[in-house]
Design a protein around this motif. Structure first.
Motif, PDB file in Angstrom:
ATOM      1  N   TYR A  81      -5.562   9.996  -0.931  1.00 27.41           N
ATOM      2  CA  TYR A  81      -5.637   9.120  -2.090  1.00 27.41           C
ATOM      3  C   TYR A  81      -4.677   7.946  -1.922  1.00 27.41           C
ATOM      4  N   GLU A  82      -5.037   6.854  -2.583  1.00 24.99           N
ATOM      5  CA  GLU A  82      -4.139   5.705  -2.654  1.00 24.99           C
ATOM      6  C   GLU A  82      -3.522   5.677  -4.044  1.00 24.99           C
ATOM      7  N   ILE A  83      -2.211   5.577  -4.119  1.00 26.72           N
ATOM      8  CA  ILE A  83      -1.575   5.507  -5.430  1.00 26.72           C
ATOM      9  C   ILE A  83      -2.026   4.223  -6.122  1.00 26.72           C
ATOM     10  N   THR A 122      -8.358  -6.059 -10.826  1.00 24.41           N
ATOM     11  CA  THR A 122      -8.169  -4.638 -10.522  1.00 24.41           C
ATOM     12  C   THR A 122      -9.073  -4.124  -9.409  1.00 24.41           C
ATOM     13  N   ARG A 123     -10.075  -4.894  -9.003  1.00 25.81           N
ATOM     14  CA  ARG A 123     -10.985  -4.467  -7.947  1.00 25.81           C
ATOM     15  C   ARG A 123     -11.031  -5.485  -6.797  1.00 25.81           C
ATOM     16  N   PHE A 124     -11.466  -6.708  -7.114  1.00 24.32           N
ATOM     17  CA  PHE A 124     -11.676  -7.684  -6.044  1.00 24.32           C
ATOM     18  C   PHE A 124     -10.376  -8.069  -5.340  1.00 24.32           C
ATOM     19  N   VAL A 125      -9.353  -8.438  -6.094  1.00 20.97           N
ATOM     20  CA  VAL A 125      -8.121  -8.901  -5.458  1.00 20.97           C
ATOM     21  C   VAL A 125      -7.429  -7.794  -4.675  1.00 20.97           C
ATOM     22  N   GLN A 126      -7.690  -6.532  -5.027  1.00 19.56           N
ATOM     23  CA  GLN A 126      -7.082  -5.430  -4.283  1.00 19.56           C
ATOM     24  C   GLN A 126      -7.507  -5.454  -2.822  1.00 19.56           C
ATOM     25  N   PRO A 144       0.808  -1.219   0.000  1.00 23.21           N
ATOM     26  CA  PRO A 144       0.000   0.000   0.000  1.00 23.21           C
ATOM     27  C   PRO A 144       0.842   1.270   0.000  1.00 23.21           C
ATOM     28  N   LEU A 145       0.268   2.343  -0.535  1.00 22.45           N
ATOM     29  CA  LEU A 145       0.945   3.644  -0.542  1.00 22.45           C
ATOM     30  C   LEU A 145      -0.109   4.744  -0.704  1.00 22.45           C
ATOM     31  N   TYR A 146      -0.165   5.641   0.260  1.00 19.31           N
ATOM     32  CA  TYR A 146      -1.172   6.698   0.309  1.00 19.31           C
ATOM     33  C   TYR A 146      -0.510   8.079   0.298  1.00 19.31           C
ATOM     34  N   TYR A 147      -1.282   9.088  -0.138  1.00 20.10           N
ATOM     35  CA  TYR A 147      -0.749  10.451  -0.106  1.00 20.10           C
ATOM     36  C   TYR A 147      -1.884  11.453   0.107  1.00 20.10           C
ATOM     37  N   PHE A 148      -1.508  12.626   0.597  1.00 19.82           N
ATOM     38  CA  PHE A 148      -2.462  13.697   0.899  1.00 19.82           C
ATOM     39  C   PHE A 148      -1.865  15.002   0.382  1.00 19.82           C
ATOM     40  N   GLU A 199      -7.599   4.416  -6.334  1.00 21.12           N
ATOM     41  CA  GLU A 199      -7.148   5.721  -5.842  1.00 21.12           C
ATOM     42  C   GLU A 199      -7.960   6.230  -4.657  1.00 21.12           C
ATOM     43  N   HIS A 200      -9.160   5.693  -4.432  1.00 25.74           N
ATOM     44  CA  HIS A 200     -10.005   6.181  -3.347  1.00 25.74           C
ATOM     45  C   HIS A 200      -9.463   5.668  -2.014  1.00 25.74           C
ATOM     46  N   ALA A 201      -9.244   6.574  -1.062  1.00 30.06           N
ATOM     47  CA  ALA A 201      -8.676   6.189   0.232  1.00 30.06           C
ATOM     48  C   ALA A 201      -9.654   6.350   1.386  1.00 30.06           C
TER      49      ALA A 201
END
Length: 591
Positions: free
Chosen positions: A180-182, A444-448, A127-131, A172-174
């Motif tokens: 945001y999530e990269i 791209t959605r479920f496994v995330q 994971p990697l997030y930013y603001f 990208e939604h955090a």
């Protein structure tokens, strides 16, 4: 901020400061325990100040890259993959990410351009997030690190709550407002000109030219090479073994890379399940017998971890789960604490573990891949009737809240966005095109969501879990194999079964897909009821305005003998997790 991530990195900490950037790092030492300390710096003739890297994860091809960099004149002072990543940037600039094989989240400071580069691996394993702020950006491996900064409010909008309540996982939604999530396969560049995004990898549709036998052999070769690469570690390593085809294949391939009898494997189940397992619509058999058989077959040093359902309700465990996720587990509510307890026990023996996660999404293992109604539905297939028993937990929420949130409308919009991204081939037939769409949605959605859950629960106890089925070479290849070939024998995961058939006992090779175990102990739901009764009695409980209290009282009034299985207690689970989250994170809802 750095202290909030102490569980992710229990072995060391470091802080680097300059005029325009500050890095904090917590380290889980896996490669070059002595030399790989971070933040790591590297000098270059191109700049008077050092280049700096803070990095979470592993680079599995670091040895090949190291040799290539040496041929370009680079010298190394450590044996770590961290230094290889840093010097790869010095050599190739931002295109260095395209050369990496691994799981990683990175923050890199370039003193020449006074630029921050944030990079996330292709599949989103780390994971990697930013603001963004008026003056730059705040970033971290988890939201908690960012939330600790005084400039960041713990605020959640209507869209954020929709993300919490529905199984859509919008890229990208955090959840938290302004955060945001990269996205997987992306890098961000932050400099005086602002913030720009660059996509360095994406799933692409390519013609598949190999016939079946060649395809099976290629899958086997890619998987074997991936497992061998991911066995590199300077600390004790094991596999997570359920007795299903995915984890069994990983374990069998891993055994071939070490001395006979030395590989450790771990399985998990509930103590009461062993004595009184009852098949249901989701689980046809307990895992333990199959895991034992595979361990005996490949001669791994196997350990069975037995959980007591009461442990899942331990306030300390549930607080640890919430502190690791920064969000309420709105689905599979008991799986999060059970995973945490499993990983906590494994960590007593090992620092690294290999998992079979993501094989179902890649090879078509879930029931919704084979259910015509789910395949034909105009929504995410896991959210269709018969597939969504784990994901529907909104029945206790207030009707006016649900009307305001309009979850069906939000889900439909996110689904249309996802479909618009799917790469296709000209002339691809209807079913082949649709199964490519289904696979893309899963990858791209479920496994995330599953990768995020596994990362948070494992790193909460300082355990690194690796996922060979997420190797981008394997993903690229299998994504483009036609569905007719992936299901050539009309069973789930036909291609994977053929590729690893010689490694596994027939009982495991023919075993139907079985999900991660959930507790069948009725005392677990009774424990949830007790917590919910406390919430009803507390007029200041923050979740109360979100609930239909009459429906809650009706649910609590059911007789003890009416307590049912895990897939029907989701509403109760959601309510108690929401209350913990709103309380412990002091969340301000702006809905």
């Amino acid at each position: 901020m750095t202290d909030t991530l102490a569980c992710r990195g229990p072995d060391a900490e470091g802080i680097w400061l300059s005029g325009h950037a500050a890095f904090g790092h917590r380290r889980l030492a896996v490669i070059d325990v002595e030399g790989g300390k971070q933040p790591m710096t590297a000098e270059s003739r191109a700049a008077t100040q050092p280049f700096v890297l803070t990095f979470s994860g592993e680079i599995y091809n670091f040895r090949e890259l190291r040799n290539e960099l040496i041929s370009h004149g680079h010298t190394f002072r450590t044996k770590s993959d961290t230094e290889v990543a840093l010097r790869s940037y010095l050599q190739w600039g931002v295109s260095f990410a395209e050369r990496l094989n691994g799981m990683y989240a990175m923050g890199l400071w370039d003193p020449r351009s006074q630029e921050l580069i944030l990079v996330r691996d292709r599949m989103g394993i780390k994971p990697l997030y930013y603001f963004p702020t008026h003056h730059g950006v705040i970033f971290g491996s988890e939201p908690k690190a960012i939330l600790r900064h005084p400039a960041v409010p713990s605020q959640v909008s209507a869209d954020g709550l929709r993300e919490v309540l529905d199984m859509v996982k919008t890229p990208e939604h955090a959840v938290y407002s302004g955060m945001y999530e990269i996205r997987p396969g992306y890098l961000l560049r932050v400099n005086r000109s602002g913030l720009t995004k660059h996509r360095y990898w994406a799933l692409e549709a390519r013609p598949h030219v190999d016939e079946l036998n060649t395809t099976v052999e290629t899958v086997r070769d890619l998987l074997a090479d991936t497992v061998q690469r991911q066995m590199v570690s300077d600390v004790p390593l094991a596999t997570l073994l359920s007795g299903g085809i995915d984890s069994s294949a990983v374990t069998a391939l891993a055994v071939d890379t070490v001395e006979p009898g030395t590989l450790r494997s771990f399985s998990v189940d509930f103590s009461k399940t062993l004595d009184a397992f009852e098949p249901d619509a989701v689980r046809g058999a307990a895992d333990a017998p199959f895991a034992r058989e595979l361990a005996q077959h490949v001669h791994s040093n196997h350990t069975e971890i037995m959980l007591d359902s009461r442990e899942l309700l331990d306030p300390a465990v549930r607080s640890a789960v919430l502190a690791a996720t920064d969000l309420p587990p709105a689905y599979w509510g008991d799986m999060w604490p059970s995973l945490y307890l499993l990983f906590r026990e494994v960590r007593k023996h090992c620092t690294v573990a290999l998992s079979g996660e993501a094989a179902d999404e890649l090879f078509g293992g879930y029931r919704w891949f084979h259910n015509p109604r789910a395949v034909g539905a105009d929504t995410f297939p896991w959210l269709t009737s018969g597939s969504s028993r784990y994901f529907g937990g909104l029945r206790l929420l207030d009707a006016s809240l649900l009307e305001k949130l309009d979850i069906p409308g939000y889900r439909a919009a996110r689904y249309r966005e996802a479909l618009a991204e799917v790469p296709t081939l000209p002339g691809e037939s209807g079913i082949e095109r649709r199964m490519r769409e289904i696979t893309y949605l899963n990858l791209t959605r479920f496994v995330q969501t599953l990768l995020d859950r596994k990362d948070r629960m494992s790193m909460a106890v300082g355990l690194e879990v690796r996922v060979p089925f997420c190797d981008h070479r394997l993903v690229e290849y299998v994504f483009n194999v036609p569905w007719s070939m992936k299901s050539f024998d009309r069973r789930e995961k036909s291609l994977l079964r053929a590729a690893v058939g010689d490694l596994l006992p027939s009982s495991i090779l023919t075993r139907a897909k079985t999900p991660y175990p959930t507790t069948q102990d009725p005392d677990y739901e009774l424990g949830l009821r007790k917590e919910m009764q406390g919430i009803l009695a507390d007029q200041d409980a923050p979740v109360r305005p979100l609930l239909d209290t009459e429906k809650v009282r009706t649910a609590l009034a059911r007789p003890k003998e009416a307590v049912s299985r895990s897939y029907s207690r989701g509403s109760l689970e959601l309510a108690v997790w929401l209350n913990r989250w709103l309380t412990e994170y002091d969340v301000s809802l702006t809905i």
